[in-house]
Motif scaffolding. Structure first.
Motif, PDB file in Angstrom:
ATOM      1  N   PHE A  50       0.803  -1.224   0.000  1.00  0.00           N
ATOM      2  CA  PHE A  50       0.000   0.000   0.000  1.00  0.00           C
ATOM      3  C   PHE A  50       0.838   1.277   0.000  1.00  0.00           C
ATOM      4  O   PHE A  50       0.284   2.373   0.092  1.00  0.00           O
ATOM      5  N   GLY A  51       2.156   1.135  -0.110  1.00  0.00           N
ATOM      6  CA  GLY A  51       3.018   2.306  -0.216  1.00  0.00           C
ATOM      7  C   GLY A  51       3.017   3.179   1.024  1.00  0.00           C
ATOM      8  O   GLY A  51       2.991   4.416   0.931  1.00  0.00           O
ATOM      9  N   LEU A  52       3.043   2.531   2.176  1.00  0.00           N
ATOM     10  CA  LEU A  52       3.007   3.255   3.443  1.00  0.00           C
ATOM     11  C   LEU A  52       4.259   2.943   4.262  1.00  0.00           C
ATOM     12  O   LEU A  52       4.840   1.860   4.133  1.00  0.00           O
ATOM     13  N   SER A  53       4.646   3.883   5.113  1.00  0.00           N
ATOM     14  CA  SER A  53       5.734   3.627   6.047  1.00  0.00           C
ATOM     15  C   SER A  53       5.194   2.853   7.247  1.00  0.00           C
ATOM     16  O   SER A  53       3.976   2.688   7.401  1.00  0.00           O
ATOM     17  N   ARG A  54       6.067   2.393   8.100  1.00  0.00           N
ATOM     18  CA  ARG A  54       5.632   1.539   9.203  1.00  0.00           C
ATOM     19  C   ARG A  54       4.780   2.266  10.261  1.00  0.00           C
ATOM     20  O   ARG A  54       3.837   1.661  10.781  1.00  0.00           O
ATOM     21  N   PRO A  55       5.061   3.542  10.604  1.00  0.00           N
ATOM     22  CA  PRO A  55       4.253   4.182  11.663  1.00  0.00           C
ATOM     23  C   PRO A  55       2.751   4.195  11.392  1.00  0.00           C
ATOM     24  O   PRO A  55       1.972   3.807  12.271  1.00  0.00           O
ATOM     25  N   PRO A  56       2.268   4.613  10.175  1.00  0.00           N
ATOM     26  CA  PRO A  56       0.806   4.574   9.978  1.00  0.00           C
ATOM     27  C   PRO A  56       0.239   3.159   9.954  1.00  0.00           C
ATOM     28  O   PRO A  56      -0.902   2.940  10.380  1.00  0.00           O
ATOM     29  N   VAL A  57       1.030   2.196   9.474  1.00  0.00           N
ATOM     30  CA  VAL A  57       0.548   0.807   9.474  1.00  0.00           C
ATOM     31  C   VAL A  57       0.436   0.293  10.900  1.00  0.00           C
ATOM     32  O   VAL A  57      -0.538  -0.368  11.268  1.00  0.00           O
ATOM     33  N   ARG A  58       1.422   0.621  11.731  1.00  0.00           N
ATOM     34  CA  ARG A  58       1.362   0.204  13.138  1.00  0.00           C
ATOM     35  C   ARG A  58       0.184   0.865  13.851  1.00  0.00           C
ATOM     36  O   ARG A  58      -0.484   0.240  14.676  1.00  0.00           O
TER      37      ARG A  58
END
Length: 241
Positions: A50-58
């Motif tokens: 989804f082209g996201l970094s880890r902080p928003p996914v977490r």
């Protein structure tokens, strides 16, 4: 004359939009059993997809854990919420109480805009039945009852309803993935008719009629699920009956 190679299209989707798409996709994968109970939710793979970094996914993982979709434990990968004897026992005991409470409150609070949205979800539910589309039938049934929960405007009931609907959808998907018999098709049509009656009762603000209808609707679902989960010849525990 040399031409420069075409540049790849620029992704103009903002991270917040991609996070919302990830949330919707992950919820669908869980309730459809694409991600089965207990499956690892690969955080890094989702970041890449989804082209996201880890902080928003977490952050999303914590949110979905609070909603009951996944389980988070220290020093372990996130996993899809399990389904076991205790969780199913709690499900069968709590379901009628929560469905009745949220539907009665929806009847007390619904606006014309709420009713219109509920009818649109119901339209998609009926279409899925007609097209024998199991995944969308389960998904739109989930959305129907979730929307009623939103209409109830009760911050205490909503978390319980969300958790309840996760297992209801997963049980429904397990049962309905088998070829439909004539009786099963008849009962699906009956469930759709009950949805229409529930909408009408909510629109009339008839809380008692809405409660009676959702009780009958739950009983239809309960029979389906217990018939599948408890084979003929086994005694049904009173707590699940």
């Amino acid at each position: 004359m040399k031409t420069s190679p075409a540049e790849p299209p620029i992704d103009t989707t903002v991270p917040g939009d991609r996070k919302a798409v990830l949330a919707e996709t992950l919820r669908r994968r869980i309730v459809s059993l694409e991600l089965p109970p207990g499956a690892v939710v690969d955080e890094l793979a989702l970041c890449d997809e989804f082209g996201l970094s880890r902080p928003p996914v977490r952050e999303l993982m914590r949110q979905m854990a609070a909603e009951g979709y996944i389980e988070l434990e220290a020093n372990r990968a996130a996993r899809v919420s399990s389904m076991n004897y205790q969780s199913l026992r709690s499900f069968f005991l709590a379901a009628p109480l929560i469905y009745v409470a949220t539907t009665q409150l929806a009847a007390a609070n619904a606006t014309p805009a709420d009713i219109a949205k509920l009818r649109e979800i119901q339209k998609r539910f009926r279409q899925a039945i007609e097209e024998h589309d199991v995944e969308n039938r389960v998904f739109h049934n989930d959305q129907f009852h979730l929307e009623i929960g939103r209409m109830a405007h009760n911050e205490y009931l909503m978390p319980s309803l969300r958790r309840l609907l996760i297992d209801h959808a997963r049980l429904g998907k397990t049962f309905y993935r088998y070829p439909a018999t004539d009786n099963m098709q008849h009962e699906m049509n009956q469930a759709a008719n009950q949805h229409d009656e529930i909408i009408d009762a909510i629109e009339r603000r008839d809380t008692e009629r809405a409660a009676d209808l959702v009780k009958a609707h739950w009983e239809l679902s309960r029979r389906h699920m217990t018939d599948y989960a408890i084979p003929e010849g086994l005694e049904v525990p009173l707590s699940l009956a």
